[in-house]
Write an enzyme that holds these catalytic residues in place. Structure first.
Site, short mmCIF file in Angstrom:
data_model
loop_
_atom_site.label_atom_id
_atom_site.label_comp_id
_atom_site.label_asym_id
_atom_site.label_seq_id
_atom_site.Cartn_x
_atom_site.Cartn_y
_atom_site.Cartn_z
N SER A 137 0.84 -1.20 0.00
CA SER A 137 0.00 0.00 0.00
C SER A 137 0.88 1.26 0.00
O SER A 137 1.99 1.23 0.51
CB SER A 137 -0.86 -0.04 1.25
OG SER A 137 -1.95 0.83 1.14
N PRO A 138 0.38 2.36 -0.56
CA PRO A 138 1.18 3.59 -0.54
C PRO A 138 1.49 4.05 0.88
O PRO A 138 0.60 4.09 1.73
CB PRO A 138 0.28 4.61 -1.24
CG PRO A 138 -1.08 4.01 -1.29
CD PRO A 138 -0.90 2.54 -1.24
N GLN A 174 1.68 6.84 -7.05
CA GLN A 174 0.52 7.52 -6.48
C GLN A 174 0.76 9.03 -6.52
O GLN A 174 1.74 9.53 -5.95
CB GLN A 174 0.26 7.09 -5.03
CG GLN A 174 -1.06 7.67 -4.50
CD GLN A 174 -1.28 7.46 -3.01
OE1 GLN A 174 -0.44 7.85 -2.20
NE2 GLN A 174 -2.41 6.86 -2.64
N ARG A 215 -7.67 6.29 -5.38
CA ARG A 215 -7.87 5.97 -3.96
C ARG A 215 -8.94 6.88 -3.39
O ARG A 215 -8.85 8.10 -3.48
CB ARG A 215 -6.56 6.11 -3.18
CG ARG A 215 -6.79 5.91 -1.68
CD ARG A 215 -5.51 5.66 -0.89
NE ARG A 215 -5.27 4.24 -0.75
CZ ARG A 215 -4.64 3.68 0.29
NH1 ARG A 215 -4.17 4.43 1.28
NH2 ARG A 215 -4.46 2.38 0.36
N TYR A 234 -6.91 15.29 1.61
CA TYR A 234 -5.98 16.13 0.84
C TYR A 234 -6.77 16.96 -0.17
O TYR A 234 -8.00 16.96 -0.16
CB TYR A 234 -4.89 15.26 0.19
CG TYR A 234 -4.04 14.55 1.23
CD1 TYR A 234 -3.27 15.29 2.14
CD2 TYR A 234 -4.03 13.17 1.34
CE1 TYR A 234 -2.51 14.66 3.12
CE2 TYR A 234 -3.27 12.52 2.32
CZ TYR A 234 -2.52 13.28 3.21
OH TYR A 234 -1.78 12.66 4.18
N ARG A 256 1.26 -1.24 6.87
CA ARG A 256 2.18 -1.42 8.00
C ARG A 256 2.84 -2.80 8.05
O ARG A 256 4.03 -2.89 8.38
CB ARG A 256 1.46 -1.08 9.31
CG ARG A 256 1.21 0.43 9.42
CD ARG A 256 0.18 0.75 10.46
NE ARG A 256 -1.11 0.19 10.13
CZ ARG A 256 -2.18 0.24 10.92
NH1 ARG A 256 -2.09 0.81 12.09
NH2 ARG A 256 -3.32 -0.29 10.53
C1 LIG Z 1 3.51 5.47 7.65
C2 LIG Z 1 2.32 5.51 6.77
C3 LIG Z 1 2.30 6.33 5.66
C4 LIG Z 1 1.21 6.36 4.80
N1 LIG Z 1 1.24 7.13 3.67
C5 LIG Z 1 0.24 7.04 2.77
C6 LIG Z 1 0.34 7.68 1.51
O1 LIG Z 1 1.33 8.29 1.17
N2 LIG Z 1 -0.71 7.57 0.66
C7 LIG Z 1 -1.83 6.88 0.98
O2 LIG Z 1 -2.76 6.83 0.19
N3 LIG Z 1 -1.92 6.23 2.15
C8 LIG Z 1 -0.92 6.28 3.04
N4 LIG Z 1 -0.99 5.56 4.20
C9 LIG Z 1 -2.17 4.70 4.44
C10 LIG Z 1 -1.88 3.26 4.04
O3 LIG Z 1 -1.69 3.13 2.64
C11 LIG Z 1 -3.01 2.32 4.46
O4 LIG Z 1 -4.18 2.70 3.80
C12 LIG Z 1 -3.24 2.33 5.97
O5 LIG Z 1 -2.02 2.32 6.68
C13 LIG Z 1 -4.05 1.11 6.40
O6 LIG Z 1 -3.40 -0.08 6.03
P1 LIG Z 1 -2.59 -1.01 7.08
O7 LIG Z 1 -3.56 -1.34 8.18
O8 LIG Z 1 -2.19 -2.21 6.28
O9 LIG Z 1 -1.43 -0.23 7.59
C14 LIG Z 1 0.09 5.55 5.08
C15 LIG Z 1 0.12 4.73 6.20
C16 LIG Z 1 1.21 4.68 7.03
C17 LIG Z 1 1.19 3.74 8.21
#
Ligand SMILES: Cc1cc2nc3c(=O)[nH]c(=O)nc-3n(C[C@H](O)[C@H](O)[C@H](O)COP(=O)(O)O)c2cc1C
Ligand SMILES: Cc1cc2nc3c(=O)[nH]c(=O)nc-3n(C[C@H](O)[C@H](O)[C@H](O)COP(=O)(O)OP(=O)(O)OC[C@H]3O[C@@H](n4cnc5c(N)ncnc54)[C@H](O)[C@@H]3O)c2cc1C
Length: 767
Positions: A415-416, A493, A622, A574, A717
């Site tokens: 994921s991003p 992204q 997204r 955003y 994560r």
């Molecule tokens: C450190 C961090 C940075 C993130 N940066 C972005 C981002 O740049 N763009 C985005 O769309 N989501 C971002 N997210 C959200 C993640 O892509 C994801 O949707 C969210 O962490 C839930 O997924 P997970 O439970 O697997 O961590 C970020 C999440 C984390 C933890």
């Protein structure tokens, strides 16, 4: 103690038994409005665990109940002429009448005074002489109703109509039969509960119920119609009602979900369905009632435990169990209420979706129950994914996926995630290693972090950009590495921070403005992200043109930088999200107000990017599918419309995230908590989706994919801490058909061997 028990269902009778067993000197009066033998209901189902609990509490009644159980293992799902049968589910059932007769006998033998045909009063004064009043008077409890405020009662009436029939037809498997009528779908949940009878619950949406005219029919007419609809399953047997005294339409019920904040009020205590209900489709109401009874009797009897503490412990412990079951029950209830989403599935996937509907049963649970059947599901999934018959039963996460001309080797996605490690927008060695390692880790697709289309579009000074020539070269180094050293594809992204810009890097505080060097912000309206953040300037049309052009320029640079795919970020509050969410968009022009208007600018940007991006390459969007603000924000229903709009504009995949669109949102977190939105969008808008959010085990990923809740699964994560997440999952499944960088092959083989050995040892220990 003198105890009045109101209601002679499982809860009331079993509490009386359990209390008497612990202290024979209790003086217990049980009041039941019906005659001893005029009990409603057909069969109830249990688990082995419930039987163990009954045996431990009262071996005498436990043994009688245990010996009379009907056992069965299989579930059959009938849909469009096909029968899908799977095994290993292990049910036990008993007639409700028989269960209550056993409990009545036992209560009598212990000296409980049973008063049948006695309507209990809701007036507390009537029980002045009693030390305790146990309200066990079921889901429509009069005692709860009369003291609703004290108990903090929350009742939700669910959408579907159902009728709890019995039948003399004996179903050898737990049967779900779905039938299409001219007014919509009607289905039955049928299971045997003794040697000669089965429960047969007929359920449908209210619209179908009205469409079939059941709202006007007498019971005999309704029964005749149901017998006709299910003739093929009833084999000539009749449907039996034990609510014949009611007018036809009233015999059809809507399930009422009951929840109470407090389970006691003075000497009045709620138990069983009076305190809480769980939808019949997960069949746990009687189990909860019996287990409440055991716990209540136990705490009241514990020496030295003051009454208030005893009751607090009773509620604390039981409400946790109830909440778990009510969560599963809600998922299951919703599945049946949104059945139309899944009826286009092929029967095998429909059956899988049904079996996993409560989210208590996962892919690996199904493998344990019936490995052959699960193998069939996996082969079916792989065949569909590969477009040719597959004889190997690989887990769904290792099925390929095609987006336009792009072939993904598997369904696992990084994921991003912002790394805040760039200088002036330029990715560096950190990014090369970060993305390179994750690509080598086996995921089919790796997303970049939100890469910003202009310097002032960055969230933090550490964000990556795509607005200068040096960015293209730096990203090209990364995409070249990914393509040369892994089987992963890489997606760029693109986003603009809007009102959430000009803040510190994540680990110095999320959304906290910079100490110095802040830049001016713009957004849909002048709504600051929080009191601590700058007030943004509402965008002028000229600024909108400039931002759109910046997105297009970045998209073109993405081609030169070697990306396989581009994602437009319109989520998380955003810039583009600030147009879509009404919580941030206060505009009075054609870009504010109705959803169509709020989508206008984000769609304009997307369309311009799509025109610039090669036609054979895919694009995703997204979205935040829920603002977690009720009707005031974007709702999941609106998310379906948003997904439709972007798909019509050329999006190939909707990346379904949620929230982060306003600072005070209160999301309901939990395992796979956003997946229901990916499911809804996928199966209502009929578009490919990617699920994300607290998905961390291979089992989650396989369950989501096989149930058709999403097409790809993104993990954020988990990939931060374990870049090799997908290779590890492949080793755990002993799945070899995945690219492993040649220098790492020995490690992968050893991990697979060790995990296999550990699983074998585990199985041997269990055996
Ligand atoms: C450190 C961090 C940075 C993130 N940066 C972005 C981002 O740049 N763009 C985005 O769309 N989501 C971002 N997210 C959200 C993640 O892509 C994801 O949707 C969210 O962490 C839930 O997924 P997970 O439970 O697997 O961590 C970020 C999440 C984390 C933890
Ligand atoms: C269609 C359907 C299918 C179900 N299937 C299952 C299943 O498979 N497995 C399962 O575990 N559970 C099932 N249940 C749930 C189960 O029936 C209840 O959860 C369970 O019976 C709860 O026990 P209880 O004693 O709390 O309430 P009840 O069984 O409802 O008992 C309450 C008793 O109180 C009496 N009463 C009510 N008001 C008064 C009054 N004013 N004065 C005197 N007496 C009164 C009633 O007559 C009744 O006998 C199903 C429920 C439904 C509706």
């Amino acid at each position: 103690m003198r105890i009045a028990v109101l209601g002679g269902g499982p809860a009331g009778l079993y509490f009386a038994i359990s209390a008497k067993l612990r202290d024979a000197s209790h003086d217990i009066d049980l009041f039941e409005r019906n005659a001893a033998d005029s009990i409603f209901g057909w069969g109830v189902v249990f688990s082995d665990q419930t039987v163990d609990n009954l045996m431990a509490n009262d071996p005498v009644s436990g043994a009688v109940i245990r010996d009379e159980f009907a056992h069965w293992d299989d579930i059959e799902v009938h849909l469009r002429g096909e029968t899908i049968r799977s095994g290993g589910h292990g049910f036990i059932g008993i007639g409700r009448k028989r269960l209550l007769a056993i409990l009545q006998d036992r209560a009598r033998s212990l000296g409980v005074a049973l008063h049948f045909a006695h309507e209990a009063s809701s007036d507390l004064a009537a029980y002045e002489d009693y030390d305790l009043i146990i309200a066990a008077d079921g889901a429509n409890s009069v005692m709860r109703g009369a003291n609703a405020e004290a108990f903090g009662v929350d009742i939700q009436t669910r959408a579907n109509k159902f009728f709890w029939f019995g039948t003399d037809r004996v179903f050898e498997a737990f049967t779900f039969a779905f039938k299409e009528t001219e007014a919509g779908w009607v289905w039955a949940h049928a299971y045997r509960f003794d040697a000669g009878q089965s429960t047969f619950i007929v359920e449908m949406s209210e619209a179908t119920w009205v469409g079939l005219g059941l709202h006007r029919m007498s019971q005999p007419e309704a029964i005749a119609l149901c017998e006709l609809i299910f003739a093929g399953h009833l084999g000539g047997a009749r449907l039996l009602s034990n609510a014949l005294h009611l007018p036809g339409p009233q015999a059809w019920l809507n399930f009422r979900r009951v929840l109470c904040e407090r389970w006691h009020h003075g000497k009045l205590i709620l138990i069983g369905d009076a305190a809480h209900t769980a939808h019949f489709s997960i069949g746990s109401g009687t189990k909860l009632a019996l287990e409440d009874a055991i716990k209540l009797a136990e705490v009241l009897h514990r020496p030295g435990l003051p009454r208030e503490e005893a009751l607090a412990e009773y509620q604390d412990e039981r409400s946790v169990e109830v909440l778990k079951l009510q969560n599963s029950a809600r998922n299951s209830t919703e599945w049946f209420e949104t059945l139309d989403r899944y009826l286009h599935f092929e029967p095998i996937q429909f059956a899988y979706s049904l079996l996993t509907r409560s989210q208590r049963v996962s892919h690996e649970n199904l493998r344990l129950r019936d490995p052959q059947w699960l193998g069939r599901v996996e082969r079916w999934f792989q065949s569909r994914a590969r477009g040719r018959p597959a004889n190997d039963a690989a887990p769904p996460m290792f099925a390929p996926f095609k987006l336009r001309a792009l072939d993904l080797a598997n369904r696992v996605v990084v994921s991003p995630m912002a790394t805040y490690s760039a200088v002036d927008g330029t990715p560096n060695d950190f990014h090369l290693v970060h993305y390179g390692t994750r690509a080598q880790g086996g995921a089919g697709l790796v997303y970049t972090e939100m890469t910003c289309v202009s310097p002032e579009g960055r969230i933090t000074p550490g964000c990556t950009g795509m607005y200068a020539p040096e960015h293209v070269a730096a990203w090209r180094r990364i995409t070249d590495f990914v393509h040369a050293n892994s089987a992963a594809k890489i997606c760029l992204q693109l986003g603009h921070s809007g009102a959430k810009g000009s803040t510190r890097v994540g680990w110095e505080g999320y959304d906290v403005p910079l100490e110095s060097g802040n830049w001016p912000l713009m957004a849909a309206s002048d709504v600051p992200w929080s009191a601590a953040n700058q007030k943004p300037q509402p965008m002028t049309r000229g600024q909108m043109d400039a931002v759109r052009d910046a997105f297009v320029a970045a998209t073109r640079m993405g081609i030169d930088a070697g990306f396989d795919m581009v994602e437009l970020h319109v989520a998380h509050g955003y810039l583009l999200s600030s147009f879509i969410t009404p919580l941030q968009n206060r505009r009075g022009d054609e870009y504010g107000g109705a959803l169509e208007n709020r989508l206008r600018f984000p769609l304009e940007v997307f369309a311009a990017m799509r025109a610039a991006w090669p036609a054979d390459k895919p694009m995703s969007v997204r979205i935040s599918a829920n603002d977690w603000a009720g009707e005031a924000g974007v709702t999941p229903d609106e998310a379906v419309e948003i997904a439709r709009a972007f798909t019509a504009a050329g999006a190939d995949l909707i990346d379904v995230s949620a929230g982060q669109t306003w600072a005070d949102a209160q999301p309901v977190y939990g395992r796979m908590f956003q997946t229901p939105f990916a499911d809804k969008v996928r199966n209502e808008a009929c578009v490919p989706t990617m699920a994300v959010g607290n998905i961390y085990e291979p089992d989650h990923v396989n369950s989501i994919l096989a149930a058709g809740r999403a097409d790809l699964v993104a993990l954020a994560r988990p990939h931060l801490i374990d870049p090799m997440w997908a290779l590890r999952a492949a080793a755990a499944h002993d799945h070899r058909d995945i690219f492993v960088p040649p220098p790492y092959l020995a490690g992968q083989a050893q991990l697979a061997r060790n995990l296999k050995r550990a699983a074998e040892q585990d199985a041997a220990l269990k055996a």
